[in-house]
Design a protein around this motif. Structure first.
Motif: not given
Length: 267
Positions: A101-106
């Motif tokens: 999810r963090i990678q999506e948020g980047l």
């Protein structure tokens, strides 16, 4: 009868760079015949809430669960100061799910992570953010409430790890995230302050800058600042109740009743 130059004189500066375009500004631009103007793009802000205890509002609470209020409050704060928020949902205390999810948020200009930033066994957010390639620029802030906070960056994305306690999350947004959004928008507005007399003494310990929530009243033509009955970081009602906050510097242990203070307004 309107006279030439009555509204705007030749060569007069009407709107400065960084001005917020409200309905009046739209009308003024139209009155000047401006079909198009250069503007700053609204920054996109992804918002992730973390924690096994969280569920979406409207669901049925089971023992040990609470509703996710932080992502909705943060979303409203982002929209209010000119950003474009997008809630990316609740992530459980699971490293694989969190890193995905963090990678999506980047892909956003700013990524806000709520919860999981302290030092407990299940506080995984900072560690996982680093695994996702985020360069942590600072961790822990000498403020009360809101000490467990981190800030980092990856490529063109700014990442803020905010505390799970709702008051800490909202106040650190005001003090850290809001200025970042304003900088991206070219806005230079400062928070409105008023002078008031403190209605009861407030103490501050631990050499941290303390943000004391207060309500304003008027007495004999002067503002009075009434501290919220509870200053705990989990008491969200204090933010609903308050008109603003008084900043107690880290080197001051107490401000006594009757002293003049500056109240920074929340609206």
């Amino acid at each position: 009868v309107s006279f030439a130059g009555e509204d705007v004189k030749k060569g007069e500066l009407v709107l400065k760079e960084g001005s917020f375009i409200r309905p009046a500004e739209v009308g003024m631009l139209a009155a000047l015949g401006k079909e198009n103007v250069m503007v700053r793009r609204k920054p996109t802000v992804g918002i992730i809430s973390t924690g096994d205890e969280l569920i979406e509002p409207g669901g049925r609470l089971e023992e040990g669960q609470i509703y996710d209020s932080n992502s909705l409050a943060l979303s409203s704060q982002v929209a209010k100061c000119g950003g474009t928020p997008q809630r990316l949902g609740i992530v459980r205390d699971n490293k694989e799910e969190l890193i995905s999810r963090i990678q999506e948020g980047l892909s956003f200009d700013i990524l806000l992570l709520s919860g999981g930033v302290s030092v407990g066994v299940y506080d995984l957010v900072k560690e996982v953010a680093e695994e996702a390639g985020v360069k942590i620029l600072f961790w822990k802030v000498a403020v009360k409430p809101g000490k467990p906070t981190f800030f980092g960056a990856r490529n063109h994305t700014l990442i803020f790890g905010l505390p799970g306690y709702p008051v800490s999350s909202m106040l650190n947004f005001e003090n850290l995230v809001r200025p970042a959004i304003y900088a991206m928008l070219g806005r230079k507005e400062k928070r409105v302050q008023v002078e008031a007399y403190l209605e009861s003494s407030v103490s501050s310990k631990g050499r941290r800058r303390n943000f004391v929530r207060v309500k304003l009243t008027r007495k004999k033509g002067e503002y009075r600042a009434v501290p919220a009955p509870s200053q705990k970081s989990g008491v969200l009602k204090s933010m609903v109740w308050a008109d603003g906050f008084v900043v107690v510097p880290e080197e001051i242990d107490e401000i006594k009743k009757g002293e003049k203070v500056q109240v920074q307004l929340l609206d």
